[in-house]
Design an enzyme around this catalytic site. Structure first.
Site, mmCIF file in Angstrom:
data_model
loop_
_atom_site.group_PDB
_atom_site.id
_atom_site.type_symbol
_atom_site.label_atom_id
_atom_site.label_comp_id
_atom_site.label_asym_id
_atom_site.label_seq_id
_atom_site.Cartn_x
_atom_site.Cartn_y
_atom_site.Cartn_z
ATOM 1 C CE LYS A 39 -1.625 1.566 3.902
ATOM 2 N NZ LYS A 39 -1.564 2.895 4.407
ATOM 3 C CG ASN A 40 2.381 2.712 3.545
ATOM 4 O OD1 ASN A 40 1.132 3.205 3.128
ATOM 5 N ND2 ASN A 40 2.673 2.531 4.827
ATOM 6 N NE ARG A 109 1.316 11.849 7.099
ATOM 7 C CZ ARG A 109 1.558 13.189 7.411
ATOM 8 N NH1 ARG A 109 0.692 13.988 7.241
ATOM 9 N NH2 ARG A 109 2.897 13.570 7.315
ATOM 10 C CB CYS A 133 -4.982 10.598 11.168
ATOM 11 S SG CYS A 133 -3.212 10.071 11.686
ATOM 12 N NE ARG A 138 1.073 10.430 10.356
ATOM 13 C CZ ARG A 138 0.562 9.739 9.650
ATOM 14 N NH1 ARG A 138 -0.743 9.130 9.812
ATOM 15 N NH2 ARG A 138 0.907 9.152 8.642
ATOM 16 N N PRO A 139 2.797 16.310 11.239
ATOM 17 C CG PRO A 139 4.373 17.163 12.625
ATOM 18 C CD PRO A 139 3.403 16.189 12.680
ATOM 19 C CB VAL A 140 3.635 18.603 6.050
ATOM 20 C CG1 VAL A 140 2.715 17.443 6.114
ATOM 21 C CG2 VAL A 140 2.874 19.851 6.086
ATOM 22 C CG ASP A 141 8.301 20.250 10.696
ATOM 23 O OD1 ASP A 141 7.396 19.225 10.816
ATOM 24 O OD2 ASP A 141 9.203 19.930 11.169
ATOM 25 C CG LEU A 142 10.801 17.060 9.132
ATOM 26 C CD1 LEU A 142 10.998 15.619 9.303
ATOM 27 C CD2 LEU A 142 12.030 18.079 9.208
ATOM 28 C CG ASP A 325 3.146 1.274 9.477
ATOM 29 O OD1 ASP A 325 3.204 1.415 8.245
ATOM 30 O OD2 ASP A 325 2.795 2.285 10.365
ATOM 31 C CB VAL A 347 7.397 6.233 14.846
ATOM 32 C CG1 VAL A 347 7.197 6.704 13.571
ATOM 33 C CG2 VAL A 347 8.681 5.260 15.062
ATOM 34 N NE ARG A 417 -6.820 5.054 5.459
ATOM 35 C CZ ARG A 417 -6.231 5.846 5.841
ATOM 36 N NH1 ARG A 417 -6.245 5.956 7.237
ATOM 37 N NH2 ARG A 417 -5.291 6.485 5.318
HETATM 38 C C1 EPZ Z 1 4.547 6.863 6.466
HETATM 39 O O1 EPZ Z 1 3.888 7.754 6.942
HETATM 40 C C2 EPZ Z 1 3.648 5.627 6.238
HETATM 41 N N1 EPZ Z 1 2.530 6.023 5.503
HETATM 42 C C3 EPZ Z 1 3.015 5.367 7.608
HETATM 43 O O2 EPZ Z 1 2.011 4.109 7.452
HETATM 44 C C4 EPZ Z 1 4.173 4.906 8.568
HETATM 45 O O3 EPZ Z 1 3.563 4.524 9.797
HETATM 46 C C5 EPZ Z 1 5.345 6.015 8.557
HETATM 47 O O4 EPZ Z 1 5.556 6.372 7.302
HETATM 48 C C6 EPZ Z 1 6.349 5.640 9.334
HETATM 49 O O5 EPZ Z 1 6.938 4.437 8.848
HETATM 50 C C7 EPZ Z 1 2.698 6.095 3.947
HETATM 51 O O6 EPZ Z 1 3.760 5.947 3.406
HETATM 52 C C8 EPZ Z 1 1.492 6.631 3.172
HETATM 53 P P1 EPZ Z 1 6.854 9.855 8.664
HETATM 54 P P2 EPZ Z 1 4.508 9.352 7.013
HETATM 55 O O7 EPZ Z 1 6.638 11.285 7.965
HETATM 56 O O8 EPZ Z 1 5.364 9.582 6.099
HETATM 57 C C9 EPZ Z 1 7.076 13.197 12.088
HETATM 58 C C10 EPZ Z 1 0.244 2.971 7.785
HETATM 59 O O9 EPZ Z 1 -0.406 2.419 8.744
HETATM 60 N N2 EPZ Z 1 7.111 14.319 11.001
HETATM 61 O O10 EPZ Z 1 8.125 9.123 8.698
HETATM 62 O O11 EPZ Z 1 3.481 10.438 7.277
HETATM 63 C C11 EPZ Z 1 5.834 12.500 12.347
HETATM 64 O O12 EPZ Z 1 5.087 13.319 13.019
HETATM 65 C C12 EPZ Z 1 0.659 4.230 7.987
HETATM 66 O O13 EPZ Z 1 0.349 2.438 6.594
HETATM 67 C C13 EPZ Z 1 7.586 15.523 11.548
HETATM 68 O O14 EPZ Z 1 7.791 15.948 12.589
HETATM 69 O O15 EPZ Z 1 5.470 9.074 8.318
HETATM 70 C C14 EPZ Z 1 5.993 11.092 12.897
HETATM 71 O O16 EPZ Z 1 6.091 11.442 14.398
HETATM 72 C C15 EPZ Z 1 0.385 4.983 9.218
HETATM 73 N N3 EPZ Z 1 7.687 16.437 10.211
HETATM 74 C C16 EPZ Z 1 7.313 10.829 12.331
HETATM 75 O O17 EPZ Z 1 7.802 11.844 11.602
HETATM 76 C C17 EPZ Z 1 7.282 16.101 9.078
HETATM 77 O O18 EPZ Z 1 7.470 17.047 8.317
HETATM 78 C C18 EPZ Z 1 7.350 9.719 11.398
HETATM 79 O O19 EPZ Z 1 6.555 10.053 10.334
HETATM 80 C C19 EPZ Z 1 6.994 14.811 8.566
HETATM 81 C C20 EPZ Z 1 6.962 13.727 9.663
#
Ligand code: EPZ
Length: 440
Positions: A39-40, A109, A133, A138-142, A325, A347, A417
């Site tokens: 999926k991812n 997302r 969620c 789930r911020p997007v600052d990075l 996950d 995480v 999903r």
């Molecule tokens: C991906 O989400 C996956 N989703 C998630 O799978 C998975 O749990 C996650 O990676 C971690 O492996 C998809 O690929 C669609 P992250 P993503 O950015 O990219 C923080 C599932 O169940 N962060 O690695 O959103 C964030 O808050 C889903 O299939 C920032 O602070 O995960 C979190 O604490 C759930 N700023 C940590 O990083 C940012 O700009 C990891 O998030 C981005 C993230």
């Protein structure tokens, strides 16, 4: 987008009819389960296809509600999609807008990841903030800071992220980017943006998840110059244009882990294929540690031979650490393991929604901060439970397979999903599971 795939619309609570899985527990499983495409990977590769001005084909695309939603986002951008069995033809030759629709992005997302491709391809993007969620803010600052490093002007107004390439020429400029956290999504967004930038981009402290490497391999198949994906440093040299490709998505390592736990928790020997074992190293190591035997059978099959369940400790970490996950599913297993276990979710800040539901089924779990303290119990008992997110719902299904009596798992819109035909695959292994409707 072909919507013949079963789509379970999210149901509001109250007297509306809802779907649930009714599970009769303590039945042994046997046989082989076929693992679907990841999926991812599928979601982010669909976003990556926006980079290409020619039609591409993705194979091994799972039939999931999230894939349908991502398809709707792409169609809103002017992309033409055609499902042919497990293949998805994506024609992004004529994008009609750089604005992703709020009502769709707010539901998925992953659709935020289109921002990198849109800026690279069109020079601008208007993408709603994905919002939080059940598992966290789930911020997007990075993502934002990385796009700014690549030369995009980014501002956020009224919940919309506006990104525009500064100055004339309409090209992003390669840059050296350090990610404060190895974010999967930020790594993928920036890798996509950098494929069409001028010059070289280096992403340091990049996410190493297999889905990141799959995206890189897909982009390379379209002519992108990317190396180092799967390590913590990814180097991208921009190219002027990408070309068509026909690409097959990797199998879903989290679905594989979920079914491995199904075998362990029911004391059943089952096999799974296709599988890429190295994508599951931490999960396999932990299953062996708690008493299961995991055998790799050529060319791409795993077999689990369960043993007496022993306690262990788990800390979720970025890949190659134990995957977040798989945390909920593994906690279910540890709730039946002899002894005390500690599960640390490092995480996401709020990914313990399954705990109160497991406790209602007789598990002994106490949460202290980011840790859950689990005392193994001899038996869980079936009960009506609700999943709060995708993996919590999967964990409750696993609990139902092991529990004494009948379990009703509500909240199937979460499950649909991320798991393709979960009840059908479980029934094929001998489980007694059925999808029912009611207004619980
Ligand atoms: C991906 O989400 C996956 N989703 C998630 O799978 C998975 O749990 C996650 O990676 C971690 O492996 C998809 O690929 C669609 P992250 P993503 O950015 O990219 C923080 C599932 O169940 N962060 O690695 O959103 C964030 O808050 C889903 O299939 C920032 O602070 O995960 C979190 O604490 C759930 N700023 C940590 O990083 C940012 O700009 C990891 O998030 C981005 C993230």
């Amino acid at each position: 987008m072909d919507t013949s795939l079963s789509q379970t619309k999210a149901k509001s609570s109250g007297d509306e009819v809802q779907e649930a899985l009714r599970i009769w527990g303590r039945r042994p499983l046997s046989g082989n389960v076929r693992i679907s495409g990841a999926k991812n990977s599928a979601l982010v590769l669909m976003a990556g296809a926006l980079l290409c001005p020619e039609q591409c084909r993705l194979r091994n695309v799972p039939a999931l509600a999230d894939i349908n939603r991502m398809g709707q986002v792409l169609e809103a951008l002017g992309v033409k999609l055609q499902r042919r069995g497990d293949a998805l033809d994506i024609d992004a030759s004529t994008l009609t807008t750089s604005k992703a629709p709020y009502e769709l992005v707010s539901q998925l997302r992953a659709s935020f990841f289109v921002i990198g491709s849109l800026v690279a391809r069109l020079g601008s993007a208007r993408v709603p903030l994905p919002g939080g969620c059940a598992i966290g803010a789930r911020p997007v600052d990075l993502h934002v800071r990385g796009l700014q490093a690549l030369g995009a002007e980014v501002r956020i107004e009224h919940g919309i992220v506006y990104a525009d390439i500064k100055g004339s020429g309409g090209k992003l400029k390669g840059a050296k980017i350090y990610l404060d956290y190895p974010s999967v999504g930020a790594t993928e967004t920036l890798m996509m943006a950098a494929t069409l930038a001028e010059g070289e981009t280096i992403i340091e402290n990049a996410a190493q998840e297999p889905e990141v490497a799959d995206l890189a391999n897909f982009c390379r198949a379209m002519g992108a110059k990317i190396r180092g994906a799967g390590t913590n440093t990814i180097i991208i040299v921009g190219v002027p244009r990408l070309h068509t490709t026909d690409y097959s998505i990797i199998p879903d390592r989290i679905e594989t882990g979920t079914f491995l736990v199904a075998g362990a928790i029911t004391g059943s020997e089952i096999s799974l294929s296709p599988v890429i074992p190295e994508h599951l190293t931490p999960v396999i190591a932990k299953l062996r540690e708690i008493g299961s035997e995991i055998i790799f059978e050529e060319p791409n099959r795993l077999r689990i031979i369960p043993g007496e369940l022993q306690a262990t400790d788990i800390a979720t970490l970025p890949y190659p650490g134990f995957p977040t996950d798989m945390q909920a599913q593994f906690m279910t297993l540890l709730s039946l393991s002899e002894g005390n276990s500690v599960v640390s979710e490092t995480v996401f800040e709020n990914r313990m929604g399954h705990v109160p539901e497991l406790v209602r089924m007789g598990a002994d779990v106490r949460i202290k901060g980011e840790n859950a303290i689990i005392r193994g119990v001899p038996m869980l008992s079936g009960a009506p439970v609700s999943g709060t997110d995708l993996r919590a719902s999967a964990a409750l299904v696993l609990a139902g397979l092991a529990a004494d009596g009948e379990t009703l798992v509500k909240g199937l819109h979460h499950l649909d999903r991320g798991y393709e035909n979960l009840e059908g695959k479980l029934r094929k292994l001998g489980a007694k599971v059925e999808r029912v409707t009611g207004n619980w």
